[in-house]
Structure formats: C-alpha cells, structure tokens
Design a protein around this motif. Sequence first.
Motif, PDB file in Angstrom:
ATOM      1  N   GLY A   1     -14.732   2.737   2.055  1.00 29.05           N
ATOM      2  CA  GLY A   1     -15.205   2.379   0.724  1.00 29.05           C
ATOM      3  C   GLY A   1     -14.704   3.247  -0.408  1.00 29.05           C
ATOM      4  O   GLY A   1     -15.242   3.192  -1.516  1.00 29.05           O
ATOM      5  N   LYS A   2     -13.665   4.038  -0.162  1.00 35.30           N
ATOM      6  CA  LYS A   2     -13.109   4.890  -1.225  1.00 35.30           C
ATOM      7  C   LYS A   2     -12.103   4.091  -2.044  1.00 35.30           C
ATOM      8  O   LYS A   2     -11.228   3.429  -1.486  1.00 35.30           O
ATOM      9  N   PRO A   3     -12.202   4.163  -3.365  1.00 35.87           N
ATOM     10  CA  PRO A   3     -11.199   3.501  -4.199  1.00 35.87           C
ATOM     11  C   PRO A   3      -9.825   4.140  -3.994  1.00 35.87           C
ATOM     12  O   PRO A   3      -9.711   5.362  -3.901  1.00 35.87           O
ATOM     13  N   VAL A   4      -8.818   3.290  -3.916  1.00 33.12           N
ATOM     14  CA  VAL A   4      -7.437   3.741  -3.736  1.00 33.12           C
ATOM     15  C   VAL A   4      -6.619   3.223  -4.912  1.00 33.12           C
ATOM     16  O   VAL A   4      -6.655   2.038  -5.219  1.00 33.12           O
ATOM     17  N   ARG A   5      -5.896   4.131  -5.562  1.00 35.81           N
ATOM     18  CA  ARG A   5      -4.978   3.734  -6.623  1.00 35.81           C
ATOM     19  C   ARG A   5      -3.558   3.988  -6.128  1.00 35.81           C
ATOM     20  O   ARG A   5      -3.159   5.127  -5.891  1.00 35.81           O
ATOM     21  N   VAL A   6      -2.791   2.919  -5.977  1.00 40.30           N
ATOM     22  CA  VAL A   6      -1.420   3.020  -5.474  1.00 40.30           C
ATOM     23  C   VAL A   6      -0.482   3.318  -6.634  1.00 40.30           C
ATOM     24  O   VAL A   6      -0.521   2.657  -7.670  1.00 40.30           O
ATOM     25  N   LEU A   7       0.367   4.312  -6.428  1.00 36.90           N
ATOM     26  CA  LEU A   7       1.410   4.679  -7.386  1.00 36.90           C
ATOM     27  C   LEU A   7       2.749   4.499  -6.682  1.00 36.90           C
ATOM     28  O   LEU A   7       3.025   5.199  -5.703  1.00 36.90           O
ATOM     29  N   TRP A   8       3.535   3.556  -7.155  1.00 37.00           N
ATOM     30  CA  TRP A   8       4.855   3.344  -6.553  1.00 37.00           C
ATOM     31  C   TRP A   8       5.773   2.758  -7.614  1.00 37.00           C
ATOM     32  O   TRP A   8       5.454   1.739  -8.221  1.00 37.00           O
ATOM     33  N   PRO A   9       6.924   3.397  -7.845  1.00 36.54           N
ATOM     34  CA  PRO A   9       7.856   2.888  -8.865  1.00 36.54           C
ATOM     35  C   PRO A   9       8.402   1.511  -8.497  1.00 36.54           C
ATOM     36  O   PRO A   9       8.788   1.276  -7.347  1.00 36.54           O
ATOM     37  N   GLN A  10       8.416   0.636  -9.472  1.00 34.88           N
ATOM     38  CA  GLN A  10       8.952  -0.726  -9.267  1.00 34.88           C
ATOM     39  C   GLN A  10      10.387  -0.650  -8.756  1.00 34.88           C
ATOM     40  O   GLN A  10      11.225   0.072  -9.297  1.00 34.88           O
ATOM     41  N   GLY A  11      10.660  -1.341  -7.660  1.00 32.61           N
ATOM     42  CA  GLY A  11      12.016  -1.406  -7.120  1.00 32.61           C
ATOM     43  C   GLY A  11      12.425  -0.231  -6.263  1.00 32.61           C
ATOM     44  O   GLY A  11      13.533  -0.211  -5.716  1.00 32.61           O
ATOM     45  N   ALA A  12      11.567   0.777  -6.141  1.00 28.27           N
ATOM     46  CA  ALA A  12      11.903   1.972  -5.364  1.00 28.27           C
ATOM     47  C   ALA A  12      11.809   1.685  -3.870  1.00 28.27           C
ATOM     48  O   ALA A  12      11.061   0.809  -3.434  1.00 28.27           O
ATOM     49  N   THR A  13      12.599   2.427  -3.092  1.00 27.73           N
ATOM     50  CA  THR A  13      12.528   2.341  -1.633  1.00 27.73           C
ATOM     51  C   THR A  13      12.398   3.753  -1.060  1.00 27.73           C
ATOM     52  O   THR A  13      12.770   4.727  -1.702  1.00 27.73           O
ATOM     53  N   ARG A  14      11.904   3.815   0.164  1.00 25.94           N
ATOM     54  CA  ARG A  14      11.767   5.117   0.833  1.00 25.94           C
ATOM     55  C   ARG A  14      13.117   5.646   1.298  1.00 25.94           C
ATOM     56  O   ARG A  14      13.312   6.838   1.403  1.00 25.94           O
ATOM     57  N   ASP A  15      14.022   4.765   1.676  1.00 24.95           N
ATOM     58  CA  ASP A  15      15.307   5.222   2.248  1.00 24.95           C
ATOM     59  C   ASP A  15      16.389   5.273   1.220  1.00 24.95           C
ATOM     60  O   ASP A  15      16.660   4.375   0.516  1.00 24.95           O
TER      61      ASP A  15
END
Length: 158
Positions: free
Chosen positions: A144-158
Amino acid sequence: MRVGITGHRGLSAKVERQVRAMLDEAVRGYDPAELVGVSCLADGPDAWFAEVVVAHGGRLEVVAPAAEYREGLPEWHRSVYDELIGMAVDVHETGLTGSDSAAHMAGSEVLVGLVGELLAVWDGKAARGYGGTADVVAYAERTGKPVRVLWPQGATRD
C-alpha cells in the motif's frame, strides 16, 4: 515526509544526467525541514537521490542490507558510499551477513516499511534478478505504499 528510493544501476551517462535532473526536481517538491530520504546507497539512483536529499537540506537515513554490503559494491563506488553513510542520521540493518539478492530484497523491504512514498527509477520492465527494481515496486504496491516512477521518455537501460 519520509521518501525512499529504488532504481536501476548501470545506466548510461546520458540517462544518468536525465535521472539526476528528475531526482533533483522530485526532491525540490518536498519541504527540506520535513524531508527524510531513505536509501541503501547502491551505485546509481540510490546514491544520486541521497546526494540530492542532503544538498536540499533534508536528512538521510540508510538501510544496510547486509554486513558485507559495502564489499559487494563496485570498488569505485565505495568512497561515495562511505561519504554518504557518514552523513546519515540513522542506519537500519537487516541482520543479514552476505550481500546477495535475498539480502538486497530484505533491505528494500525494510526501506519500504520506513517510508511514506517510494521513488522508483524504473523502466517498467521485469527485474533482471530477484530483488531488482520491479520486485521492490511490486512489494511497495502490495503493502500500500505510493510509488512515483521516474524514467526519462525514450530511455533504455542498455
């Protein structure tokens, strides 16, 4: 406000710059007098978040997933870890010794239990191993913890 962090390690320099800016913007949304950032201080978003919290005037608490956690971090990151843990107002321990994926997940579970909100530097994809970012997000959501996702548009991990 007690805010925790989880996120992907090993991001490219370009994605790192974008994520650092997103973390800075997110942290500026909190009152520094009320902000307690909680982090395991792994290389990547964990440490970047801790740096931003301290720079913004917030307090830092650290969760040490295992007694041998520091030794399991990349050698180049250990001085950053040492500096940040030295700034912590409190260090929470799991009681585990070996720094493995089970300990990392246990540390993340402790972290989620300490915070009112979790920031997740997450691409929305499945974890690459037990205890990865997706697992931590799923655990936070189950509890039940709120999660705020931060991820740059179009970014990839690799």
